[in-house]
Write a protein that holds these residues in place. Structure first.
Motif, mmCIF file in Angstrom:
data_model
loop_
_atom_site.group_PDB
_atom_site.id
_atom_site.type_symbol
_atom_site.label_atom_id
_atom_site.label_comp_id
_atom_site.label_asym_id
_atom_site.label_seq_id
_atom_site.Cartn_x
_atom_site.Cartn_y
_atom_site.Cartn_z
ATOM 1 N N HIS A 76 59.452 50.968 43.642
ATOM 2 C CA HIS A 76 60.762 50.296 43.927
ATOM 3 C C HIS A 76 61.660 51.562 44.859
ATOM 4 C CE1 HIS A 76 61.306 47.759 40.235
ATOM 5 N NE2 HIS A 76 60.465 47.278 41.087
ATOM 6 N N THR A 80 62.562 50.556 48.474
ATOM 7 C CA THR A 80 63.962 50.826 48.921
ATOM 8 C C THR A 80 64.300 51.649 50.124
ATOM 9 O OG1 THR A 80 64.550 50.253 46.529
ATOM 10 C CG2 THR A 80 66.356 51.039 47.937
ATOM 11 N N LEU A 102 71.252 56.940 46.761
ATOM 12 C CA LEU A 102 70.167 56.394 45.968
ATOM 13 C C LEU A 102 69.673 56.960 44.802
ATOM 14 C CD1 LEU A 102 67.636 55.063 48.734
ATOM 15 C CD2 LEU A 102 68.923 54.011 47.026
ATOM 16 N N TYR A 176 62.410 41.296 43.699
ATOM 17 C CA TYR A 176 62.885 42.570 44.390
ATOM 18 C C TYR A 176 62.694 42.590 45.498
ATOM 19 C CZ TYR A 176 64.862 47.130 45.047
ATOM 20 O OH TYR A 176 65.774 48.223 45.532
ATOM 21 N N LEU A 180 64.404 42.835 49.335
ATOM 22 C CA LEU A 180 64.408 43.772 50.398
ATOM 23 C C LEU A 180 63.821 43.422 51.732
ATOM 24 C CD1 LEU A 180 63.011 46.788 48.368
ATOM 25 C CD2 LEU A 180 65.362 46.424 49.063
#
Length: 589
Positions: A76, A80, A102, A176, A180
């Protein structure tokens, strides 16, 4: 004879007059005793099942979700950071601000997701067997009630825990990355968002100030008002019990409503936790206000104003006095579109004036104490699971039609399962979009004012599920349905739209299917049809990100593979029979 008949009638009238009320009182007493006994028995049996099944189900759910969170956490972070660096929708300063934030965001993700997994695991594992025991009283026969009281909520709860883990894993591993991917690829046609480098410190300071101010004050407000919420909720439930309204309307549902009275303190505790979680995100939202308004002062004003907003919002839900004694500075100098911020529409829908700037405030999580609906109204409402099942049923039915037409083969379906749907858009998006299109056409041909399911149930604004996920799609679906109805496509244009939707606009694949379609010669007409296909595919792509969708759709694909193999086997057996008959005929001659 007349005299004896008159005496008999007099006796019947005397018995009816003197013993009717006592008989009704006896029946009421028996009914109350039955309800009390049923409630106590279900409470004891449900607690016993919760103690036996609860630890197993809770442990499976907690360990599964925490394993997914920790196992995918490095991926992740990498996904990201890569998406932020790759996207073109932000300038360098805004990317730097997000990269700086972040660590805080991922820390919140770890803390809240693990805490939420533990809370959901305990709640689901221990309370689902309990509630299932009370739900068994809705069965018609006494034998079924007794059987379901014992069986319901045992093995089904354990299977449900595994299903929750699987859906959560699908969301983390598939949905997810899709979000993105859209962030990286859907920004070429839009003006990139930008921020000046000198505004980055202001965003950071206001975000930290929001956490320091909003979380403690939200907690204090929620704790102070929790006793009132506790007694107000008990008062509402007891009023429903006395007046036989809401969950107490049906006798079979009275035990369930009694359980709601006992568990109401847990709802109050949950509302306090939700208020604290809301304070975290609303405090961080102050950084967004600084970015949108280009003002440090207005970001600070937002942090202060949202405390008053929360105080007034809770007053509205708990039916306390309107307004708030806390200061509420103005933090907007221009109107912001609703698409960029959340809305507190629940209070405004009741006609309560929240105050300046409240329509743009982020949503706050507070339980509703409005009069509950009756059980009959709840039963008449279309459930979300009905819409999901109908969507999957339509996908399976349309998929079988395409398999029979040899447009989709078992090789394509197996390829989608093996490659996790990454390279087969026809199966992953085209088929559900094709089924979705036919559902809309079916609703239009039937003259429905809403969305007509294949089972004949019409979903309208009045009976649709009150689900936040459906809110994002129901109105756009109705707009698209009206658009299709207004342009009045011909049969050949509908066939052309089917090809566009099924093959996601892939021209070489479109040419392989001859379904009698004719491309419109008018450029405007062709553009309208292509726009409809893009909107259909876009809606389906949004629906495909829901956690339960992937699990259900994979089951549909497996059923289509079985159907395709059965069809191939039957065709092969027919061809074998025909060849053998041809070989036997010369020998017989």
């Amino acid at each position: 004879m007349a005299s004896s008949s008159w005496q008999l009638d007099s006796l019947i009238r005397w018995v009816t007059t003197n013993y009717a009320e006592p008989l009704d009182a006896v029946q009421r007493t028996v009914r109350i005793a039955y309800v009390v006994f049923a409630f106590c028995a279900a409470l004891f049996l449900g607690a016993l099942k919760a103690l036996v099944v609860g630890p197993i189900a809770a442990l499976l759910l907690i360990l599964g979700n925490v394993g997914v969170i920790l196992g995918l956490f490095p991926a992740h972070v990498a996904w990201t950071v890569y998406s932020l660096l790759k996207t073109n929708c932000m300038n360098a300063a805004l990317k730097f601000a997000f990269l700086f934030a972040l660590p805080v965001l991922f820390g919140l993700w770890l803390a809240l997701s693990i805490f939420g997994s533990g809370l959901v695991g305990v709640g689901y594992g221990f309370f689902t067997p309990w509630v299932s025991t009370f739900e068994a009283f809705r069965q018609n026969s006494e034998t079924k009630k007794f059987l379901h009281c014992i069986v319901d909520g045992t093995w089904g709860t354990i299977k449900g825990s595994c299903t929750v883990v699987r859906d959560f894993a699908d969301f983390c591993y598939h949905s997810y990355p899709l979000y993105l991917k859209e962030l990286r690829e859907s920004t070429h046609d839009h003006q990139p968002h930008s921020i000046r480098l000198m505004e980055v410190p202001s965003c950071i300071v206001v975000g930290l100030m929001g956490l320091i101010v909003d979380i403690p004050l939200y907690t204090v407000i929620a704790v102070i008002k929790s006793p009132y919420m506790l007694f107000k909720g008990w008062q509402r439930l007891l009023q429903d019990l006395i007046s036989r309204e809401g969950p107490f309307l049906e006798t079979a549902c009275v035990p369930i409503a009694g359980l709601a009275i006992l568990l109401w303190p847990l709802v109050v505790v949950g509302s306090i936790l939700l208020a604290i979680i809301s304070g975290i995100f609303i405090g961080l939202y102050g950084s967004v206000i600084v970015y949108q308004e280009r003002s440090f002062r207005r970001g600070v004003a937002f942090v202060i104003a949202m405390v008053a907003e929360f105080d007034e919002y809770t007053n509205d839900w708990l039916y306390l006095r309107e307004g708030s004694i806390l200061p509420r500075p103005r933090y907007r100098k221009r109107k912001v579109s609703h698409s960029t911020e959340f809305s507190v529409g629940s209070s405004t829908a009741r006609g309560v004036k929240i105050g300046s700037g409240s329509s743009n405030a982020p949503a706050m999580l507070v339980p509703n104490l409005a009069p509950s609906r009756s059980v009959r109204e709840a039963i008449q409402e279309v459930k979300m699971v009905q819409i999901w099942e109908d969507l999957m049923k339509c996908c399976e039915m349309r998929g079988k039609e395409l398999v029979d037409a040899n447009i989709i083969t078992s090789v394509d379906l197996n390829e989608w399962l093996r490659t996790k749907g990454s390279n087969q858009e026809t199966i992953g998006l085209g088929l559900p979009s094709y089924a979705f299109l036919h559902s809309l056409l079916y609703s239009i041909k039937a003259g429905s004012g809403g969305f007509l399911l294949s089972c004949g149930i019409e979903v309208t604004q009045l009976n649709r599920p009150q689900d936040r996920l459906l809110d994002w799609f129901f109105h756009p679906v109705m707009v698209l349905k009206e658009h299709i109805r207004v342009i009045k496509m011909g049969e050949d244009e509908v066939r052309f739209l089917e090809k566009l939707v099924l093959f996601i606009g892939n021209i070489p694949s479109i040419d392989t299917w001859d379904n009698g379609s004719v491309a419109p010669q008018d450029a405007l007409r062709a553009a309208q049809i292509q726009a409809i296909s893009r909107r259909l595919v876009g809606m389906t792509r949004g629906i495909s990100k829901f956690p339960t969708y992937r699990r259900r759709y994979r089951q549909v694909v497996k059923q289509l593979i079985t159907y395709s193999l059965d069809q191939q086997g039957s065709c092969r057996s027919r061809s074998t029979i025909s060849v053998s008959s041809v070989e036997i005929m010369p020998a017989e001659v």
